[in-house]
Design an enzyme around this catalytic site. Sequence first.
Site, PDB file in Angstrom:
ATOM      1  N   ASP A 152      -9.503  -4.115  -5.420  1.00  0.00           N
ATOM      2  CA  ASP A 152      -8.896  -2.896  -4.871  1.00  0.00           C
ATOM      3  C   ASP A 152      -9.404  -1.697  -5.662  1.00  0.00           C
ATOM      4  O   ASP A 152      -9.372  -1.703  -6.891  1.00  0.00           O
ATOM      5  CB  ASP A 152      -7.370  -3.013  -4.986  1.00  0.00           C
ATOM      6  CG  ASP A 152      -6.612  -1.947  -4.221  1.00  0.00           C
ATOM      7  OD1 ASP A 152      -7.102  -0.809  -4.133  1.00  0.00           O
ATOM      8  OD2 ASP A 152      -5.516  -2.259  -3.730  1.00  0.00           O
ATOM      9  N   SER A 159       0.846  -1.199   0.000  1.00  0.00           N
ATOM     10  CA  SER A 159       0.000   0.000   0.000  1.00  0.00           C
ATOM     11  C   SER A 159       0.885   1.254   0.000  1.00  0.00           C
ATOM     12  O   SER A 159       1.672   1.444  -0.931  1.00  0.00           O
ATOM     13  CB  SER A 159      -0.960  -0.030   1.186  1.00  0.00           C
ATOM     14  OG  SER A 159      -1.955   0.959   1.056  1.00  0.00           O
ATOM     15  N   HIS A 161      -8.249  -4.708  -1.063  1.00  0.00           N
ATOM     16  CA  HIS A 161      -6.990  -4.095  -0.631  1.00  0.00           C
ATOM     17  C   HIS A 161      -6.636  -4.577   0.782  1.00  0.00           C
ATOM     18  O   HIS A 161      -7.418  -4.455   1.712  1.00  0.00           O
ATOM     19  CB  HIS A 161      -7.136  -2.566  -0.639  1.00  0.00           C
ATOM     20  CG  HIS A 161      -5.842  -1.843  -0.421  1.00  0.00           C
ATOM     21  ND1 HIS A 161      -4.953  -1.596  -1.448  1.00  0.00           N
ATOM     22  CD2 HIS A 161      -5.282  -1.319   0.695  1.00  0.00           C
ATOM     23  CE1 HIS A 161      -3.914  -0.937  -0.973  1.00  0.00           C
ATOM     24  NE2 HIS A 161      -4.081  -0.764   0.328  1.00  0.00           N
TER      25      HIS A 161
END
Length: 322
Positions: free
Chosen positions: A269, A169, A299
């Site tokens: 995501d 991320s 995600h």
Amino acid sequence: MASQSQPPNPDRFKILNLTLNPDGSLTRPTFPSSPATPELTGDSQLTLSKDIPLNPTTATFLRLYRPIAPSTKKLPIIIYFHGGGFVYVSAASTPIHLTCSNISANSPALVVSVEYRLAPEHRLPAAYEDGVNAVLWVRDQAVKSKVNTSDDWLTDVADFSKVYLMGTSAGGNLVYNAGLCALDLDLEPVMIAGLIIDQPFFGGVERTQGEIGVVDDRSLSLAGTDLMWSLALPLGCDRDHEYCNPVLGQRHEKIERLPACLIRVNGGDLMVDRQKGFANLLESCGVQVTRKFYEGAYHGVEVFDPEKAQILYDDVKNFVLN
């Protein structure tokens, strides 16, 4: 670039469970944390770990992990950057600690997890600078190892010719930007062999189909990512700044010098289109890219799903071994 931010609205911060303080700092939620374990404490323990100061002035530190199982050969080094939208989470947070321990044992590898500065108290590029400092720390340890004055864990088993930068991320974003910065540094005798960019955190002013179409990411919302970027980007910059939207950046001459990259993308995501576009950008610049795409996964699912987490660990192992 002109800022698109609005005057601070305290209610906006509730979506991330944050409180904006009068001085501009944040009160963050308390996440479970785990101490380093430099000694063997139980039969189920996978690794040993210890904390080492990186920069006392900025209160950054490194958490080192080494497998308990003995190794007959030198181990690669993975410098790891955690996620959290640049605004929260720590290298000591329990999910990060467990992830790094599992990566270290599964690969096997020495993992150097970086506690970097968070926004908005320290806006970008502060986190990138801390990432580069971690790379330089490894370089300095490599130099010291020649005269047996480096950290003993590294002296014993580190292969400084196989150093990888890895992040999930926001950490994936950090890997890319710190990796670009490292291209201009003298890292001898260290060699950065590859970048592991997992579900990188990117954005932009114009919405993508993925951002519009993903109704329930389960771990992210568009309002939440917008807020994180408003806190993390340099003041006066919008989401088309190159830190957030690398596809619009002008750093192609540097990109082509990057080492091989593993890019992992989850189909559920909301940033899926940006992550695919980022992979396309690297390939268009001649970078060797290994893509891993997982349909439907949201995600950060690896934090909650042990089977998905094992896929991540195996992807890292295979990339490093190959």
